[in-house]
Design an enzyme around this catalytic site. Structure first.
Site, PDB file in Angstrom:
ATOM      1  N   GLU A  41      42.145  35.551  27.310  1.00 28.70           N
ATOM      2  CA  GLU A  41      43.208  36.542  27.536  1.00 28.70           C
ATOM      3  C   GLU A  41      44.593  35.925  27.325  1.00 28.70           C
ATOM      4  O   GLU A  41      44.732  34.702  27.209  1.00 28.70           O
ATOM      5  CB  GLU A  41      43.087  37.118  28.947  1.00 28.70           C
ATOM      6  CG  GLU A  41      43.135  36.050  30.024  1.00 28.70           C
ATOM      7  CD  GLU A  41      44.102  36.383  31.114  1.00 28.70           C
ATOM      8  OE1 GLU A  41      45.172  36.962  30.823  1.00 28.70           O
ATOM      9  OE2 GLU A  41      43.795  36.044  32.270  1.00 28.70           O
ATOM     10  N   SER A 161      43.362  45.600  41.427  1.00 29.69           N
ATOM     11  CA  SER A 161      43.505  45.328  39.990  1.00 29.69           C
ATOM     12  C   SER A 161      42.527  46.148  39.151  1.00 29.69           C
ATOM     13  O   SER A 161      41.355  46.325  39.520  1.00 29.69           O
ATOM     14  CB  SER A 161      43.266  43.848  39.716  1.00 29.69           C
ATOM     15  OG  SER A 161      43.290  43.605  38.326  1.00 29.69           O
ATOM     16  N   LYS A 180      41.795  35.395  42.150  1.00 26.92           N
ATOM     17  CA  LYS A 180      42.974  34.569  42.466  1.00 26.92           C
ATOM     18  C   LYS A 180      43.162  34.437  43.988  1.00 26.92           C
ATOM     19  O   LYS A 180      42.883  35.368  44.738  1.00 26.92           O
ATOM     20  CB  LYS A 180      44.214  35.178  41.806  1.00 26.92           C
ATOM     21  CG  LYS A 180      44.293  34.805  40.333  1.00 26.92           C
ATOM     22  CD  LYS A 180      45.591  35.233  39.697  1.00 26.92           C
ATOM     23  CE  LYS A 180      45.532  36.671  39.300  1.00 26.92           C
ATOM     24  NZ  LYS A 180      44.870  36.896  38.011  1.00 26.92           N
TER      25      LYS A 180
HETATM   26  N1  PSU Z   1      44.314  34.060  35.643  1.00 24.89           N
HETATM   27  C1  PSU Z   1      45.329  33.139  35.810  1.00 24.89           C
HETATM   28  N2  PSU Z   1      46.608  33.596  35.714  1.00 24.89           N
HETATM   29  C2  PSU Z   1      46.912  34.923  35.449  1.00 24.89           C
HETATM   30  C3  PSU Z   1      45.835  35.863  35.252  1.00 24.89           C
HETATM   31  C4  PSU Z   1      44.556  35.366  35.364  1.00 24.89           C
HETATM   32  O1  PSU Z   1      45.070  31.965  36.068  1.00 24.89           O
HETATM   33  O2  PSU Z   1      48.093  35.275  35.372  1.00 24.89           O
HETATM   34  C5  PSU Z   1      46.170  37.317  34.930  1.00 24.89           C
HETATM   35  C6  PSU Z   1      44.990  38.039  34.258  1.00 24.89           C
HETATM   36  O3  PSU Z   1      45.472  38.612  33.056  1.00 24.89           O
HETATM   37  C7  PSU Z   1      44.607  39.116  35.235  1.00 24.89           C
HETATM   38  C8  PSU Z   1      45.927  39.440  35.856  1.00 24.89           C
HETATM   39  O4  PSU Z   1      43.989  40.222  34.620  1.00 24.89           O
HETATM   40  O5  PSU Z   1      46.464  38.129  36.081  1.00 24.89           O
HETATM   41  C9  PSU Z   1      45.795  40.273  37.114  1.00 24.89           C
HETATM   42  O6  PSU Z   1      46.955  41.036  37.287  1.00 24.89           O
HETATM   43  P1  PSU Z   1      46.959  42.268  38.339  1.00 24.89           P
HETATM   44  O7  PSU Z   1      46.699  41.639  39.669  1.00 24.89           O
HETATM   45  O8  PSU Z   1      48.358  42.851  38.226  1.00 24.89           O
HETATM   46  O9  PSU Z   1      45.904  43.222  37.904  1.00 24.89           O
HETATM   47 MN    MN Z   2      48.028  45.762  40.790  1.00 22.14          MN
END
Ligand code: PSU
Ligand code: MN
Length: 323
Positions: A41, A161, A180
Site C-alpha cells: 500500500e 476503519s 495499529k
Molecule cells: N500501517 C502503517 N502505517 C500506516 C498505515 C498502515 O504502518 O499509516 C495506514 C494504512 O493505509 C491503513 C491506514 O489502511 O493507515 C488506516 O487509516 P484509518 O485508521 O484512517 O482507516
Molecule cells: Mn477512521
C-alpha cells in the site's frame, strides 16, 4: 510504465474498476505466469512515516518481496487510474508531495475523479489488488476500531476503519504486525470475528502489538510457523467464503518498542488528539506522528522495521500459495 494524464476530465466517469486498472508490465507478466505477486500500500508512504524514511521503507519493502521470490506491486492512484506497480519516481512523488490524498473505499471515487495523485489505504489497496488478481498483500498495521469508537471519553465516535469491512468482503491474505497500537485491539478482533475474518498470529499465541512484539491479547488463531500459516490461509481462500484473512507477524526483536515504552506514548498521543479535536481520516496519521515525537523517533524505527519484515513474510507466503 506509461504516465497517465492528470486532468480531471481525462477519463469518462462511466469506467469500471477493471477499466481503471493500470497494471505495470512486470506485475502483469508475473500474474499471467501464475508467479507470486505481493501488493503493497502507499498511505504508509504518504501519511504514515516522515521523509526520507517513507521512501526508504517503500524501496526496502519492494526489495524484501523480491528476496522472498515474489514480484512487488505498490498501489496508488494517478490520472483517474489505479496503478498496480509503481516506478521509483512515483514512490518519490508520494513520499514528498504535500497534501497527497488518502484514498479508502469511501473516498476511492473522489480520488479517481480528481485526477491527481492519491495514496491507497489498506481498503483501497485490497480493492485494486483483488481486481488485478493478486492474493497477498503486506502493510504495517491495519486500521481498526479506534479507542472510544463505541463509548468512553467524550462519547462514541464510531470511528472504525474501512480496512475491517474490506477484510470482510475482499478475499486476500493481508500480512501485518497487528492492528495499529493506537486502536482498541479487543474490539478490533471482535469486529473481525463478527465479519468472518480469520486472524492468525505466526510463531506466537499472542496478538503482535504493532510497535511491540506483545500486546497482552490472545490471538484468535495461531500458526507455529509460516508454512502452517500458509496452509491455513490457503485453505480459507480456497473455500471461496468471500472474506480475506489476516496474518499477524511480530516486529523483529531488535527494532521493537517495548510495551512499557509504547503504551504510555500511545495513551498520551490519544489524549493529545482528543484535546486538539483531531478526527476522521486525519486521526491515524496524526497519532502516528505524535507517537514518533513522544518516543524521540524510536517508533519510526519500529514502524519501518515491521513494514519491511511484513513484506518479506508476505513474499514467502505468496510463494507458498503459488505452489
Ligand atoms: N500501517 C502503517 N502505517 C500506516 C498505515 C498502515 O504502518 O499509516 C495506514 C494504512 O493505509 C491503513 C491506514 O489502511 O493507515 C488506516 O487509516 P484509518 O485508521 O484512517 O482507516
Ligand atoms: Mn477512521
Amino acid at each position: 510504465m506509461p504516465t497517465p494524464a492528470a486532468t480531471p476530465s481525462a477519463l469518462p466517469s462511466r469506467l469500471s474498476l477493471a477499466d481503471r486498472l493500470l497494471v505495470a508490465p512486470e506485475v502483469g507478466a508475473a500474474l499471467a505466469a501464475r508467479q507470486p505477486v505481493v501488493a503493497l500500500e502507499s498511505t504508509l508512504i504518504s501519511h504514515g512515516l516522515p521523509y526520507p524514511q517513507n521512501v526508504e521503507v517503500a524501496l526496502a519493502s519492494e526489495a524484501a518481496v523480491r528476496e522472498s521470490g515474489a514480484v512487488p506491486a505498490t498501489v496508488a492512484i494517478h490520472g483517474g487510474r489505479l496503478l498496480v506497480g509503481l516506478d521509483r519516481a512515483a514512490l518519490e512523488t508520494l513520499a514528498t508531495t504535500p497534501g497527497v490524498a488518502k484514498a479508502a473505499r469511501p473516498s476511492l471515487a473522489a480520488a479517481l475523479a480528481d485526477g491527481g495523485w492519491a495514496a491507497t489505504t489498506v481498503s483501497a489497496t485490497m480493492i485494486a489488488a483483488g481486481a488485478a488478481g493478486i492474493s497477498v498483500f503486506a502493510t504495517g498495521g491495519i486500521g481498526g476500531v479506534h479507542r472510544g469508537a463505541v463509548g468512553g471519553g467524550t462519547g462514541p465516535t464510531l470511528d472504525i476503519s474501512s480496512d475491517l469491512e474490506e477484510l470482510a468482503r475482499t478475499p486476500l491474505a493481508v500480512v501485518c504486525a497487528g492492528p495499529k497500537a493506537i486502536l482498541d485491539l479487543p474490539l478490533t478482533l471482535e469486529y473481525l470475528e463478527t465479519r468472518g475474518v480469520p486472524v492468525v498470529a505466526v510463531g506466537t499465541t499472542e496478538m503482535p502489538g504493532f510497535y511491540s512484539r506483545r500486546s497482552g491479547v490472545p490471538a484468535p488463531l495461531s500458526a507455529p510457523d509460516e508454512p502452517a500459516a500458509a496452509r491455513l490461509v490457503g485453505t480459507h481462500l480456497a473455500l471461496g467464503l468471500g472474506s480475506g484473512a489476516l496474518v499477524c507477524v511480530p516486529v523483529p526483536a531488535a527494532d521493537e518498542l517495548p510495551l512499557e515504552v509504547a503504551r504510555p506514548a500511545v495513551e498520551r498521543a490519544i489524549a493529545d488528539a482528543g484535546a486538539a479535536r483531531v478526527e476522521g481520516p486525519a486521526l491515524t496519521p496524526w497519532l502516528l506522528a505524535r507517537v514518533a515525537e513522544l518516543t524521540g523517533g524510536a517508533s519510526v524505527r519500529a514502524n519501518t522495521a515491521l513494514i519491511v519484515n511484513d513484506a518479506r513474510v508476505a513474499g514467502r507466503l505468496a510463494a507458498a500459495l503459488a505452489r
